[in-house]
Design an enzyme around this catalytic site. Structure first.
Site, PDB file in Angstrom:
ATOM      1  N   GLY A   1       0.801  -1.211   0.000  1.00 23.52           N
ATOM      2  CA  GLY A   1       0.000   0.000   0.000  1.00 23.52           C
ATOM      3  C   GLY A   1       0.839   1.267   0.000  1.00 23.52           C
ATOM      4  O   GLY A   1       2.065   1.241  -0.112  1.00 23.52           O
TER       5      GLY A   1
ATOM      6  N   GLU B   1      11.066  -4.012   5.335  1.00 25.50           N
ATOM      7  CA  GLU B   1      10.462  -3.046   6.256  1.00 25.50           C
ATOM      8  C   GLU B   1      11.421  -2.430   7.272  1.00 25.50           C
ATOM      9  O   GLU B   1      11.203  -1.298   7.725  1.00 25.50           O
ATOM     10  CB  GLU B   1       9.279  -3.696   6.989  1.00 25.50           C
ATOM     11  CG  GLU B   1       8.041  -3.896   6.140  1.00 25.50           C
ATOM     12  CD  GLU B   1       8.119  -5.108   5.222  1.00 25.50           C
ATOM     13  OE1 GLU B   1       7.209  -5.287   4.396  1.00 25.50           O
ATOM     14  OE2 GLU B   1       9.094  -5.882   5.333  1.00 25.50           O
TER      15      GLU B   1
ATOM     16  N   ASP C   1       5.516  -7.278   8.492  1.00 25.27           N
ATOM     17  CA  ASP C   1       4.195  -7.610   9.036  1.00 25.27           C
ATOM     18  C   ASP C   1       3.436  -8.563   8.120  1.00 25.27           C
ATOM     19  O   ASP C   1       4.031  -9.478   7.570  1.00 25.27           O
ATOM     20  CB  ASP C   1       3.406  -6.333   9.325  1.00 25.27           C
ATOM     21  CG  ASP C   1       3.090  -5.528   8.079  1.00 25.27           C
ATOM     22  OD1 ASP C   1       3.799  -5.667   7.059  1.00 25.27           O
ATOM     23  OD2 ASP C   1       2.119  -4.731   8.107  1.00 25.27           O
TER      24      ASP C   1
ATOM     25  N   GLY D   1       2.227  -5.782   1.326  1.00 25.76           N
ATOM     26  CA  GLY D   1       0.885  -6.337   1.285  1.00 25.76           C
ATOM     27  C   GLY D   1       0.727  -7.474   0.297  1.00 25.76           C
ATOM     28  O   GLY D   1      -0.118  -8.345   0.470  1.00 25.76           O
TER      29      GLY D   1
END
Length: 345
Positions: A57, A128, A136, A105
């Site tokens: 995203g 990340e 995540d 994502g």
């Protein structure tokens, strides 16, 4: 007549990144609809265009929303993680064609499904820690379950895997030549009884027939002993010491990479994976939601967005700037329960 449905991730996420009325909730609801539809037998998810399956995203919009105290930074992660869980719980055969860039994502949209098909153009990474976050979308669940300490290495360094190596690492279940994706999809749609077993047989046939890089060894194979040794420590400080003591060109290169990452993110990520190794996916996603909200309140995520997307100077000023300044109290604050605001399934 049976129905076979497909999701196009680029269309979904291009629209979602602008944060209009089309949100992940709609995808979750569609999943539930397909689950309950007796005439839906197979779900195929793929990217549009060819360059990417899905790269995630718009982190800049999330950062801006968090700084403005808007609920988007809560809703975004909540809906994303609920979708990850819905994919994991999906009882219908779920095939993700992870052709092209698969990060953020996009990993969550694929890795929790039963079948993940990589091609020679697949590019996987969880980068990340370089933007003040953590891997995540269930990274705390699937990464520590990869062979040896491979998942820890991928999470902490953001190392990129390409093509067949994505399957060899255990991220993808099958590897198929990109030029065969069209015929693969046709064969899957033509199945009279698209059971998981029949789908697996089709995928295995294409996988076996693929010759691209078939004779090449896994890119990290020669380094796995070092990875398992150096990344088996329980603290980031010890991992760094292990790499320094190893002294090989590979170890020193990883040390150079790690030293550029957010110290807070590194410590969060190591603990995330260690705790996630013995948790269920739902427990991991609950933990990751807590972490996501703590990161939104902190400094490094917004600094990572600034240096990568706004000023693009690639010179982040992390706070704290040194691992020894990230205390156990800091870590505990990231992992504490949100009470009534915790993620609920």
């Amino acid at each position: 007549m049976k129905n076979t449905w497909g999701l196009n991730t680029s269309n979904i996420f291009l629209r979602y990144k602008r944060f209009n009325s089309f949100k992940r909730t709609h995808i979750i609801l569609q999943h539930l609809k397909w689950e309950q539809d007796p005439e839906t037998f197979l779900i195929i998810i793929k990217g549009a265009g060819g360059k990417a399956f899905c790269a995630g995203g718009d982190i800049r919009a999330i950062s801006e929303a968090a700084k403005a105290k808007q609920t988007l930074s809560q809703d975004f992660f909540r809906e994303e993680y609920l979708l990850n869980n819905a994919i994991d719980a999906c009882q219908k055969p779920y095939v993700a064609l992870i052709h092209g860039i698969t990060m953020g994502g996009g990993v969550g949209l694929s890795v929790h499904g039963q079948f993940r098909v990589a091609t020679e153009k697949t590019l996987f990474a969880m980068p990340e820690t370089s933007i003040g976050l953590f891997p995540d979308v269930g990274g705390g669940y699937f990464l520590p379950r990869l062979k040896g300490k491979l998942g820890y290495f991928l999470a902490l360094t953001g190392f990129r895997l390409k093509g067949r190596d994505v399957q060899r690492a255990g991220i993808a279940t099958h590897f198929v030549d990109s030029e065969k994706l069209g015929s693969l999809e046709e064969d899957l749609l033509a199945l009279k009884s698209p059971s998981k077993e029949n789908i697996a047989d089709v995928l295995e046939t294409y996988h076996t027939e693929s010759k691209i890089d078939q004779d090449k060894s896994f890119i990290l194979e020669e380094h796995m002993d070092k990875i398992n040794s150096c990344f088996s420590a329980n603290t980031m400080e010890q991992i760094i010491e292990n790499l320094q003591q190893d002294g090989s060109s590979f170890a020193l290169e990883q040390l150079k990479v790690i030293n550029k990452m957010s110290p807070t993110s590194l410590k969060i990520t190591l603990r995330q994976l260690m705790e996630g190794s013995s948790k269920t996916l739902q427990e991991v996603l609950t933990m990751e939601y807590q972490l996501s909200q703590a990161c939104m309140e902190g400094h490094d995520f917004h600094e990572g967005v600034r240096t990568v997307l706004i000023d693009k100077d690639q010179n982040p000023k992390w706070k704290p700037a040194d691992l020894k300044e990230v205390t156990d109290e800091d870590l505990n604050d990231h992992f504490k329960s949100l009470g009534s605001n915790d993620l609920k399934f």
